[in-house]
Design a protein around this motif. Structure first.
Motif, short mmCIF file in Angstrom:
data_model
loop_
_atom_site.label_atom_id
_atom_site.label_comp_id
_atom_site.label_asym_id
_atom_site.label_seq_id
_atom_site.Cartn_x
_atom_site.Cartn_y
_atom_site.Cartn_z
N LEU A 134 0.84 -1.20 0.00
CA LEU A 134 0.00 0.00 0.00
C LEU A 134 0.87 1.25 0.00
O LEU A 134 0.57 2.24 -0.67
CB LEU A 134 -0.94 0.01 1.21
CG LEU A 134 -2.01 -1.08 1.28
CD1 LEU A 134 -2.80 -0.96 2.57
CD2 LEU A 134 -2.95 -1.01 0.08
N GLU A 135 1.98 1.18 0.76
CA GLU A 135 2.89 2.34 0.82
C GLU A 135 3.54 2.61 -0.53
O GLU A 135 3.72 3.75 -0.93
CB GLU A 135 3.93 2.13 1.91
CG GLU A 135 3.39 2.57 3.26
CD GLU A 135 4.07 1.92 4.44
OE1 GLU A 135 5.12 1.26 4.26
OE2 GLU A 135 3.54 2.05 5.57
N LYS A 156 1.03 4.10 -2.81
CA LYS A 156 0.81 5.50 -2.45
C LYS A 156 1.71 6.41 -3.31
O LYS A 156 1.26 7.41 -3.83
CB LYS A 156 1.12 5.69 -0.96
CG LYS A 156 1.00 7.12 -0.46
CD LYS A 156 1.49 7.21 0.98
CE LYS A 156 1.33 8.62 1.53
NZ LYS A 156 2.16 9.63 0.90
N GLU A 157 2.96 5.99 -3.46
CA GLU A 157 3.89 6.77 -4.30
C GLU A 157 3.47 6.69 -5.77
O GLU A 157 3.42 7.69 -6.47
CB GLU A 157 5.30 6.16 -4.26
CG GLU A 157 6.09 6.39 -3.03
CD GLU A 157 7.32 5.47 -3.01
OE1 GLU A 157 7.90 5.20 -4.09
OE2 GLU A 157 7.67 5.00 -1.91
N ASP A 200 -3.03 13.47 -5.19
CA ASP A 200 -2.47 13.30 -3.85
C ASP A 200 -2.94 11.96 -3.29
O ASP A 200 -4.02 11.49 -3.63
CB ASP A 200 -2.96 14.44 -2.94
CG ASP A 200 -2.09 14.61 -1.70
OD1 ASP A 200 -0.99 14.04 -1.65
OD2 ASP A 200 -2.53 15.33 -0.78
N THR A 201 -2.11 11.34 -2.45
CA THR A 201 -2.49 10.05 -1.86
C THR A 201 -2.14 10.05 -0.39
O THR A 201 -1.24 10.76 0.06
CB THR A 201 -1.74 8.88 -2.53
OG1 THR A 201 -0.34 9.19 -2.56
CG2 THR A 201 -2.23 8.60 -3.93
N GLN A 202 -2.86 9.26 0.37
CA GLN A 202 -2.49 9.11 1.78
C GLN A 202 -2.88 7.73 2.30
O GLN A 202 -3.83 7.11 1.82
CB GLN A 202 -3.11 10.20 2.64
CG GLN A 202 -4.63 10.16 2.70
CD GLN A 202 -5.16 11.22 3.62
OE1 GLN A 202 -5.58 12.28 3.19
NE2 GLN A 202 -5.16 10.94 4.92
N ILE A 203 -2.10 7.25 3.26
CA ILE A 203 -2.40 5.98 3.92
C ILE A 203 -3.21 6.31 5.16
O ILE A 203 -2.87 7.21 5.91
CB ILE A 203 -1.09 5.26 4.34
CG1 ILE A 203 -0.23 4.89 3.11
CG2 ILE A 203 -1.39 4.05 5.21
CD1 ILE A 203 -0.66 3.65 2.36
N SER A 204 -4.30 5.57 5.33
CA SER A 204 -5.16 5.83 6.47
C SER A 204 -5.39 4.54 7.26
O SER A 204 -5.71 3.51 6.69
CB SER A 204 -6.47 6.41 5.93
OG SER A 204 -7.41 6.52 6.94
N LEU A 250 -5.46 2.85 1.27
CA LEU A 250 -4.82 3.91 0.49
C LEU A 250 -5.93 4.78 -0.11
O LEU A 250 -6.78 4.29 -0.84
CB LEU A 250 -3.97 3.30 -0.63
CG LEU A 250 -3.40 4.29 -1.66
CD1 LEU A 250 -2.47 5.31 -1.00
CD2 LEU A 250 -2.66 3.55 -2.76
N LYS A 251 -5.89 6.05 0.26
CA LYS A 251 -6.89 6.98 -0.27
C LYS A 251 -6.24 7.87 -1.32
O LYS A 251 -5.06 8.22 -1.20
CB LYS A 251 -7.44 7.86 0.85
CG LYS A 251 -8.41 7.14 1.75
CD LYS A 251 -8.96 8.10 2.79
CE LYS A 251 -9.85 7.36 3.77
NZ LYS A 251 -10.12 8.17 4.96
N GLY A 252 -7.02 8.23 -2.30
CA GLY A 252 -6.52 9.14 -3.32
C GLY A 252 -7.43 10.35 -3.41
O GLY A 252 -8.64 10.22 -3.29
#
Ligand code: ZN
Length: 281
Positions: free
Chosen positions: A49-50, A53-54, A78-82, A98-100
């Protein structure tokens, strides 16, 4: 404009030819994927997932079941791990997704689609990516290199065997689809580009069925890469249909090189959408 929106606008304008104003864009969030085991008994590792994210920043999304496809593209800026510490996956891990954040340029053509997203109708997202590791959850064997005796979905010592996707090498695109494979309205199908050695299957010598599956997978990869590389797959399809596995592999690696050299395309033009449709059929 509040500072949150200003920050988002700044980020998304890194991907546009000219600076877009707040009124010109529609911004929405999607869950791209998570670490829960899906209907295919597969899940992403948190490490995967990380990496995703990239890789998903800048990637284009499509709305592939909408008949009016013109202008129906969005881009992740933009992406973020939640993490949800109160929620555990079926494997006992902390639920992680993983949210985008995506944007669309507002047009008359996508007005209805935006309403649907706002109304929460189109929430299921499918992603395609390549994973170099498909580990058996029971014994840890990477099934891309060797088979193991464990069958996906069967219980061993009270635990269901599943495949853990790891070592992500590439992310291609994401799309809104009708039926998600993942239980948590997030991801559906992932394509990996390589067939897996099922338990009890051949390890070295592939049977015909496996070769056929491999060719099909490779053709899908090639068509996707053609699109990303700006090649017209319609023209190349008849050639690709006659290619052997090794020729397809070579063709695929050429296209991958080309894609790495090419910058991410901007929001798709009408022509590109045509070629996208052609390879999806
Ligand atoms: Zn195993």
């Amino acid at each position: 404009m509040d500072s949150n929106n200003k920050d988002k606008l700044e980020k998304l304008n890194k991907f546009t030819r000219r600076n877009l104003s707040e009124d010109e864009v529609y911004i929405f969030d999607v869950v791209l994927c998570d670490n829960e085991v899906d209907r295919d008994c597969e899940c992403f590792s948190v490490k995967a997932l990380e990496k995703l994210k990239e890789l998903f920043v800048g990637k284009t999304g499509i709305f592939d079941h909408n008949p009016k496809s013109s202008g129906q593209t969005a881009r992740i800026f933009d992406t973020q791990i939640s993490e949800d510490p109160n929620r555990k996956t079926s494997r006992g891990e902390i639920y992680t997704c993983l949210k985008g954040s995506a944007y669309m340029v507002r047009t008359a053509a996508n007005e209805d689609l935006i309403k649907e997203i706002d109304g929460g109708i189109k929430k299921e997202v499918s992603i395609s990516c390549s994973a170099a590791s498909r580990k058996c959850s029971v014994c840890g064997q990477n099934r891309l290199s060797k088979s193991c005796p464990h069958k996906k979905g069967k219980e061993y010592g009270g635990k269901k065997a599943c495949i853990i996707l790891d070592d992500i090498t590439d992310a291609y695109e994401w799309s809104f689809v009708a039926v998600p494979a993942q239980i948590n309205a997030g991801v559906t199908k992932k394509s990996y580009g390589q067939p897996e050695y099922e338990s009890g299957g051949e390890i070295n010598g592939c049977d015909n069925e496996t070769v056929e599956k491999l060719c099909d997978n490779l053709k899908k990869d090639v068509s996707r890469l053609c699109f990303l590389a700006g090649e017209n797959y319609k023209l190349l399809k008849s050639a690709a249909d006659k290619m052997s596995v090794s020729e397809l592999l070579e063709f695929k690696s050429e296209l991958e090189k080309k894609c790495r050299k090419n910058p991410v395309p901007d929001i798709l033009s009408g022509d590109e959408e045509e070629s996208l449709k052609s390879f999806r059929m």
